[in-house]
Design a protein around this motif. Structure first.
Motif, PDB file in Angstrom:
ATOM      1  N   GLY A 173       0.769  -1.239   0.000  1.00 35.88           N
ATOM      2  CA  GLY A 173       0.000   0.000   0.000  1.00 35.88           C
ATOM      3  C   GLY A 173       0.796   1.282   0.000  1.00 35.88           C
ATOM      4  O   GLY A 173       0.202   2.368   0.057  1.00 35.88           O
ATOM      5  N   LYS A 174       2.139   1.190  -0.063  1.00 34.22           N
ATOM      6  CA  LYS A 174       2.967   2.397  -0.088  1.00 34.22           C
ATOM      7  C   LYS A 174       4.061   2.230  -1.132  1.00 34.22           C
ATOM      8  O   LYS A 174       4.529   1.118  -1.367  1.00 34.22           O
ATOM      9  N   PRO A 175       4.509   3.326  -1.738  1.00 30.33           N
ATOM     10  CA  PRO A 175       5.669   3.231  -2.625  1.00 30.33           C
ATOM     11  C   PRO A 175       6.891   2.749  -1.835  1.00 30.33           C
ATOM     12  O   PRO A 175       7.050   3.082  -0.651  1.00 30.33           O
ATOM     13  N   LEU A 176       7.754   1.997  -2.484  1.00 32.93           N
ATOM     14  CA  LEU A 176       8.941   1.484  -1.802  1.00 32.93           C
ATOM     15  C   LEU A 176       9.746   2.593  -1.133  1.00 32.93           C
ATOM     16  O   LEU A 176      10.204   2.453   0.002  1.00 32.93           O
ATOM     17  N   ILE A 177       9.908   3.720  -1.816  1.00 33.90           N
ATOM     18  CA  ILE A 177      10.720   4.791  -1.251  1.00 33.90           C
ATOM     19  C   ILE A 177      10.110   5.376   0.013  1.00 33.90           C
ATOM     20  O   ILE A 177      10.818   5.902   0.875  1.00 33.90           O
ATOM     21  N   GLN A 178       8.797   5.268   0.173  1.00 32.84           N
ATOM     22  CA  GLN A 178       8.150   5.847   1.344  1.00 32.84           C
ATOM     23  C   GLN A 178       8.610   5.168   2.632  1.00 32.84           C
ATOM     24  O   GLN A 178       8.725   5.812   3.678  1.00 32.84           O
ATOM     25  N   TYR A 179       8.887   3.874   2.569  1.00 30.93           N
ATOM     26  CA  TYR A 179       9.397   3.162   3.745  1.00 30.93           C
ATOM     27  C   TYR A 179      10.748   3.725   4.167  1.00 30.93           C
ATOM     28  O   TYR A 179      11.026   3.885   5.371  1.00 30.93           O
ATOM     29  N   VAL A 180      11.584   4.014   3.190  1.00 30.55           N
ATOM     30  CA  VAL A 180      12.905   4.559   3.481  1.00 30.55           C
ATOM     31  C   VAL A 180      12.778   5.973   4.050  1.00 30.55           C
ATOM     32  O   VAL A 180      13.443   6.338   5.021  1.00 30.55           O
ATOM     33  N   ILE A 181      11.907   6.771   3.451  1.00 31.75           N
ATOM     34  CA  ILE A 181      11.663   8.130   3.945  1.00 31.75           C
ATOM     35  C   ILE A 181      11.157   8.098   5.385  1.00 31.75           C
ATOM     36  O   ILE A 181      11.630   8.861   6.240  1.00 31.75           O
ATOM     37  N   ASP A 182      10.202   7.221   5.672  1.00 32.05           N
ATOM     38  CA  ASP A 182       9.612   7.163   7.016  1.00 32.05           C
ATOM     39  C   ASP A 182      10.661   6.845   8.070  1.00 32.05           C
ATOM     40  O   ASP A 182      10.659   7.428   9.166  1.00 32.05           O
TER      41      ASP A 182
END
Length: 200
Positions: A40-49
């Motif tokens: 449910g999230k772009p892969l990069i969003q996990y890294v940003i978070d």
């Protein structure tokens, strides 16, 4: 608690920037890798978070303007087609911070504790890189801006293999296995649709 305390001291006494590399060709994925949806999230969003909880000054290294939607400055590689070595050169030439956390955009299992650990290990080192299964994880690592001239010179001389580059510095290779004790998938890159399905 010790790690969190030490990182608090780092944040007070030295400047830290985070750079997320999103300039790869995504050949195996078949589409822009950092923007691919995963749970449910772009892969990069996990890294940003994860990065936001440790170092909120974030830049995305990419030439794809779609990443502007995440709300962070985009910077382009100084020279194209030089892979991660060239991207790290771009980071070092761009940064005015003392330390730079360099992360791949396709590692959704990165957590705050992992970044705290690697930053804590970097306190007395020019470059700090985890070694996991005998492989240097140079895209979950910390680079001091002080190494930018030598890094740039090596890249200009055509040395683009990261293990060769790292050998030119007093690199602090930390135990990636220890980092994985509470997060066994920490260094897992999502390189293909098959990877996404396997971890769904």
């Amino acid at each position: 608690m010790c790690i969190n305390f030490c990182i608090a001291q780092i944040n007070v006494h030295m400047s830290i920037h985070t750079y997320i590399l999103a300039g790869g060709k995504s050949t195996r994925m078949g589409e822009e890798k950092g923007l691919v949806q995963f749970h449910g999230k772009p892969l990069i969003q996990y890294v940003i978070d994860a990065a936001l909880m440790v170092c909120p000054t974030i830049f995305i290294v990419t030439s794809n303007n779609l990443y502007a939607s995440f709300g962070f400055p985009l910077i382009e590689d100084i020279k194209k087609e030089l892979g991660p070595a060239g991207a790290i050169d771009t980071v070092l030439q761009h940064s005015n911070a003392e330390k730079n956390v360099v992360l791949a955009c396709d590692m959704p299992f990165i957590l705050k504790d992992s970044l705290n650990f690697i930053l804590n290990e970097s306190m007395a080192s020019v470059i700090t890189v985890p070694i996991y299964k005998n492989y240097p994880e140079a895209l979950l690592a910390v680079y001091n801006t002080s190494c930018k001239e030598e890094w740039h010179a090596q890249v200009e001389n055509g040395i683009l293999k990261l293990s060769d580059l790292l050998s030119h510095f007093a690199t602090n290779f930390v135990d990636g296995n220890k980092m994985c004790e509470s997060n066994k998938n920490l260094f897992k890159n999502m390189n293909s649709k098959e990877d996404l399905v396997a971890f769904e």
